[in-house]
Design a protein around this motif. Structure first.
Motif, PDB file in Angstrom:
ATOM      1  N   LEU A   1       0.809  -1.212   0.000  1.00  0.00           N
ATOM      2  CA  LEU A   1       0.000   0.000   0.000  1.00  0.00           C
ATOM      3  C   LEU A   1       0.845   1.265   0.000  1.00  0.00           C
ATOM      4  CD1 LEU A   1      -1.560  -2.106   2.303  1.00  0.00           C
ATOM      5  CD2 LEU A   1      -3.310  -0.438   1.763  1.00  0.00           C
ATOM      6  N   ARG A   2       0.304   2.275  -0.653  1.00  0.00           N
ATOM      7  CA  ARG A   2       0.812   3.638  -0.543  1.00  0.00           C
ATOM      8  C   ARG A   2      -0.362   4.538  -0.170  1.00  0.00           C
ATOM      9  NH1 ARG A   2       4.935   4.773  -5.665  1.00  0.00           N
ATOM     10  NH2 ARG A   2       6.861   4.712  -4.440  1.00  0.00           N
ATOM     11  N   MET A   3      -0.120   5.499   0.713  1.00  0.00           N
ATOM     12  CA  MET A   3      -1.150   6.462   1.042  1.00  0.00           C
ATOM     13  C   MET A   3      -1.406   7.369  -0.164  1.00  0.00           C
ATOM     14  SD  MET A   3      -2.251   5.993   4.142  1.00  0.00           S
ATOM     15  CE  MET A   3      -1.781   5.430   5.799  1.00  0.00           C
ATOM     16  N   VAL A   4      -2.671   7.496  -0.516  1.00  0.00           N
ATOM     17  CA  VAL A   4      -3.098   8.340  -1.635  1.00  0.00           C
ATOM     18  C   VAL A   4      -4.072   9.366  -1.073  1.00  0.00           C
ATOM     19  CG1 VAL A   4      -4.300   8.389  -3.848  1.00  0.00           C
ATOM     20  CG2 VAL A   4      -2.798   6.465  -3.299  1.00  0.00           C
ATOM     21  N   THR A   5      -3.696  10.652  -1.133  1.00  0.00           N
ATOM     22  CA  THR A   5      -4.472  11.691  -0.456  1.00  0.00           C
ATOM     23  C   THR A   5      -5.106  12.665  -1.440  1.00  0.00           C
ATOM     24  OG1 THR A   5      -2.904  11.559   1.393  1.00  0.00           O
ATOM     25  CG2 THR A   5      -4.422  13.421   1.371  1.00  0.00           C
ATOM     26  N   LEU A   6      -6.404  12.865  -1.288  1.00  0.00           N
ATOM     27  CA  LEU A   6      -7.143  13.823  -2.104  1.00  0.00           C
ATOM     28  C   LEU A   6      -7.039  15.220  -1.486  1.00  0.00           C
ATOM     29  CD1 LEU A   6     -10.391  11.704  -2.593  1.00  0.00           C
ATOM     30  CD2 LEU A   6      -8.693  12.189  -4.361  1.00  0.00           C
ATOM     31  N   PRO A   7      -7.176  16.279  -2.286  1.00  0.00           N
ATOM     32  CA  PRO A   7      -7.162  17.637  -1.746  1.00  0.00           C
ATOM     33  C   PRO A   7      -8.511  18.062  -1.176  1.00  0.00           C
ATOM     34  CG  PRO A   7      -7.352  17.737  -4.115  1.00  0.00           C
ATOM     35  CD  PRO A   7      -7.222  16.277  -3.769  1.00  0.00           C
ATOM     36  N   VAL A   8      -9.483  17.145  -1.168  1.00  0.00           N
ATOM     37  CA  VAL A   8     -10.826  17.428  -0.666  1.00  0.00           C
ATOM     38  C   VAL A   8     -11.171  16.406   0.417  1.00  0.00           C
ATOM     39  CG1 VAL A   8     -11.597  18.454  -2.837  1.00  0.00           C
ATOM     40  CG2 VAL A   8     -11.893  15.996  -2.454  1.00  0.00           C
ATOM     41  N   THR A   9     -12.240  16.625   1.145  1.00  0.00           N
ATOM     42  CA  THR A   9     -12.647  15.704   2.196  1.00  0.00           C
ATOM     43  C   THR A   9     -13.086  14.367   1.609  1.00  0.00           C
ATOM     44  OG1 THR A   9     -14.968  16.374   2.174  1.00  0.00           O
ATOM     45  CG2 THR A   9     -13.467  17.648   3.587  1.00  0.00           C
ATOM     46  N   ALA A  10     -13.166  13.371   2.475  1.00  0.00           N
ATOM     47  CA  ALA A  10     -13.608  12.049   2.023  1.00  0.00           C
ATOM     48  C   ALA A  10     -15.025  12.101   1.458  1.00  0.00           C
ATOM     49  CB  ALA A  10     -13.520  11.053   3.170  1.00  0.00           C
ATOM     50  N   GLU A  11     -15.897  12.893   2.075  1.00  0.00           N
ATOM     51  CA  GLU A  11     -17.265  13.019   1.562  1.00  0.00           C
ATOM     52  C   GLU A  11     -17.274  13.575   0.144  1.00  0.00           C
ATOM     53  OE1 GLU A  11     -20.110  12.078   2.538  1.00  0.00           O
ATOM     54  OE2 GLU A  11     -19.954  11.658   4.696  1.00  0.00           O
ATOM     55  N   GLU A  12     -16.457  14.604  -0.099  1.00  0.00           N
ATOM     56  CA  GLU A  12     -16.392  15.190  -1.436  1.00  0.00           C
ATOM     57  C   GLU A  12     -15.753  14.213  -2.421  1.00  0.00           C
ATOM     58  OE1 GLU A  12     -15.568  19.826  -1.125  1.00  0.00           O
ATOM     59  OE2 GLU A  12     -14.431  18.742   0.410  1.00  0.00           O
ATOM     60  N   GLY A  13     -14.732  13.501  -1.957  1.00  0.00           N
ATOM     61  CA  GLY A  13     -14.089  12.509  -2.812  1.00  0.00           C
ATOM     62  C   GLY A  13     -15.037  11.382  -3.175  1.00  0.00           C
ATOM     63  N   ALA A  14     -15.812  10.919  -2.193  1.00  0.00           N
ATOM     64  CA  ALA A  14     -16.775   9.858  -2.441  1.00  0.00           C
ATOM     65  C   ALA A  14     -17.836  10.304  -3.441  1.00  0.00           C
ATOM     66  CB  ALA A  14     -17.431   9.430  -1.121  1.00  0.00           C
ATOM     67  N   ALA A  15     -18.270  11.553  -3.338  1.00  0.00           N
ATOM     68  CA  ALA A  15     -19.271  12.082  -4.264  1.00  0.00           C
ATOM     69  C   ALA A  15     -18.715  12.119  -5.691  1.00  0.00           C
ATOM     70  CB  ALA A  15     -19.713  13.477  -3.831  1.00  0.00           C
ATOM     71  N   LYS A  16     -17.451  12.497  -5.819  1.00  0.00           N
ATOM     72  CA  LYS A  16     -16.836  12.541  -7.153  1.00  0.00           C
ATOM     73  C   LYS A  16     -16.729  11.140  -7.741  1.00  0.00           C
ATOM     74  CE  LYS A  16     -12.854  14.230  -9.731  1.00  0.00           C
ATOM     75  NZ  LYS A  16     -11.642  15.080  -9.721  1.00  0.00           N
ATOM     76  N   ILE A  17     -16.343  10.176  -6.919  1.00  0.00           N
ATOM     77  CA  ILE A  17     -16.221   8.797  -7.402  1.00  0.00           C
ATOM     78  C   ILE A  17     -17.584   8.256  -7.815  1.00  0.00           C
ATOM     79  CG2 ILE A  17     -15.637   6.432  -6.747  1.00  0.00           C
ATOM     80  CD1 ILE A  17     -13.483   7.657  -4.908  1.00  0.00           C
ATOM     81  N   ARG A  18     -18.613   8.521  -7.021  1.00  0.00           N
ATOM     82  CA  ARG A  18     -19.956   8.054  -7.372  1.00  0.00           C
ATOM     83  C   ARG A  18     -20.409   8.650  -8.706  1.00  0.00           C
ATOM     84  NH1 ARG A  18     -21.099   8.722  -1.391  1.00  0.00           N
ATOM     85  NH2 ARG A  18     -21.211   6.578  -0.578  1.00  0.00           N
ATOM     86  N   ALA A  19     -20.073   9.910  -8.930  1.00  0.00           N
ATOM     87  CA  ALA A  19     -20.416  10.548 -10.210  1.00  0.00           C
ATOM     88  C   ALA A  19     -19.661   9.881 -11.354  1.00  0.00           C
ATOM     89  CB  ALA A  19     -20.099  12.042 -10.158  1.00  0.00           C
ATOM     90  N   ASN A  20     -18.401   9.531 -11.115  1.00  0.00           N
ATOM     91  CA  ASN A  20     -17.618   8.836 -12.137  1.00  0.00           C
ATOM     92  C   ASN A  20     -18.215   7.464 -12.440  1.00  0.00           C
ATOM     93  OD1 ASN A  20     -15.803  10.963 -12.255  1.00  0.00           O
ATOM     94  ND2 ASN A  20     -14.305  10.004 -10.901  1.00  0.00           N
ATOM     95  N   LEU A  21     -18.626   6.755 -11.388  1.00  0.00           N
ATOM     96  CA  LEU A  21     -19.218   5.427 -11.577  1.00  0.00           C
ATOM     97  C   LEU A  21     -20.495   5.504 -12.395  1.00  0.00           C
ATOM     98  CD1 LEU A  21     -18.770   3.872  -7.996  1.00  0.00           C
ATOM     99  CD2 LEU A  21     -17.328   3.537 -10.014  1.00  0.00           C
ATOM    100  N   ALA A  22     -21.277   6.547 -12.157  1.00  0.00           N
ATOM    101  CA  ALA A  22     -22.544   6.701 -12.877  1.00  0.00           C
ATOM    102  C   ALA A  22     -22.324   6.871 -14.378  1.00  0.00           C
ATOM    103  CB  ALA A  22     -23.320   7.896 -12.322  1.00  0.00           C
ATOM    104  N   GLY A  23     -21.133   7.359 -14.754  1.00  0.00           N
ATOM    105  CA  GLY A  23     -20.846   7.567 -16.159  1.00  0.00           C
ATOM    106  C   GLY A  23     -20.140   6.406 -16.833  1.00  0.00           C
ATOM    107  N   GLN A  24     -19.829   5.353 -16.071  1.00  0.00           N
ATOM    108  CA  GLN A  24     -19.141   4.190 -16.634  1.00  0.00           C
ATOM    109  C   GLN A  24     -20.156   3.167 -17.152  1.00  0.00           C
ATOM    110  OE1 GLN A  24     -16.410   2.607 -13.721  1.00  0.00           O
ATOM    111  NE2 GLN A  24     -15.242   4.503 -13.582  1.00  0.00           N
ATOM    112  N   HIS A  25     -19.822   2.517 -18.263  1.00  0.00           N
ATOM    113  CA  HIS A  25     -20.728   1.541 -18.863  1.00  0.00           C
ATOM    114  C   HIS A  25     -20.852   0.283 -17.999  1.00  0.00           C
ATOM    115  CE1 HIS A  25     -22.869  -0.876 -21.724  1.00  0.00           C
ATOM    116  NE2 HIS A  25     -21.855  -1.717 -21.891  1.00  0.00           N
ATOM    117  N   GLU A  26     -19.716  -0.271 -17.572  1.00  0.00           N
ATOM    118  CA  GLU A  26     -19.713  -1.452 -16.711  1.00  0.00           C
ATOM    119  C   GLU A  26     -18.756  -1.210 -15.540  1.00  0.00           C
ATOM    120  OE1 GLU A  26     -18.694  -4.813 -19.129  1.00  0.00           O
ATOM    121  OE2 GLU A  26     -20.763  -5.134 -19.775  1.00  0.00           O
TER     122      GLU A  26
END
Length: 237
Positions: free
Chosen positions: A177-202
């Motif tokens: 493992l390596r620590m990977v840090t976002l410049p935003v809070t976990a809540e904001e990061g999770a929201a961005k990932i969910r938006a990305n998932l919604a745009g993926q085909h599979e």
């Protein structure tokens, strides 16, 4: 091989790939084939590609040396489903410990069409030939960022990756493992990932889960090495 958890920090991981004539899948070909049919039933996105498994790992002061070999994914899955019958082999994979600027971690919930449907852990994947370099080395750092992009939609410009590696070992599972840090809070990061998932085909993930402390550890759906990692991290806070 010892089965207890061992967690250590290293500044460098050197990995290479060397040929190995793995006898176990040859000796258990019928089981491998039947197991693959069972595993892929109703999951058309699963395919029998090539992966890299560990045949050796050693530590030298601040260095971890890994030696991989190439095999079929179906062989790998059968070995897992049979209960890791060959103790000389291990699953060693790079993994980004994704966290927000607030220190809370973000795990993925694996999708129904994947091998580990419903399991919760950081984006990761067993190394494959795409991680091989012409000189025979295995680029685990590239594997880490590739899996993050494929599963979460996050690219290297979205986060900072620490140089240090944290090795969580309970043979035959070795998470690098390596620590990977976002410049935003976990809540904001999770929201961005969910938006990305919604745009993926599979999408490989069906959702994400935020882990803020030991109370968020899920012993039923998180692999033991990840439970141990979180317990270790939160004990230091």
């Amino acid at each position: 091989m010892k089965r207890e958890i061992d967690i250590r920090r290293v500044s460098r991981v050197d990995a290479c790939c060397r040929p190995l004539d793995w006898a176990w899948p040859k000796q258990n070909r019928s089981f491998v084939e039947e197991n693959w049919k069972r595993r892929t039933a109703g999951k058309p996105q699963m395919f029998n590609g090539r992966v890299l498994l560990l045949q050796d790992v050693t530590f030298e002061q601040d260095l971890c040396r890994n030696t991989y070999f190439e095999t079929d994914y179906a062989d790998f899955v059968a070995w897992i489903d049979k209960g890791y019958p060959d103790p000389a082999i291990a699953n060693g994979f790079a993994m980004g410990a994704l966290r927000g600027s607030d220190g809370a971690f973000i795990c993925g919930v694996m999708g129904e069409g994947t091998t580990n449907a419903g399991r919760i852990y950081f984006a990761a994947g067993t190394p494959d030939p795409d991680d091989l370099r012409p000189d025979g080395t295995v680029d685990l750092a590239a594997s880490l960022t590739r899996e993050l992009a494929e599963e979460t939609g996050l690219t290297e410009g979205d986060y900072h990756v620490d140089d240090e590696w944290i090795i969580v070992q309970r043979w035959p599972t070795i998470a690098l493992l390596r620590m990977v840090t976002l410049p935003v809070t976990a809540e904001e990061g999770a929201a961005k990932i969910r938006a990305n998932l919604a745009g993926q085909h599979e999408p490989e993930l069906q959702d994400v889960r935020i882990v803020r402390g030991v109370e968020d550890i899920d012993p039923e759906r998180m692999p033991f090495f990840l439970q141990s990692f979180f317990a270790w991290v939160f004990a230091q806070r």
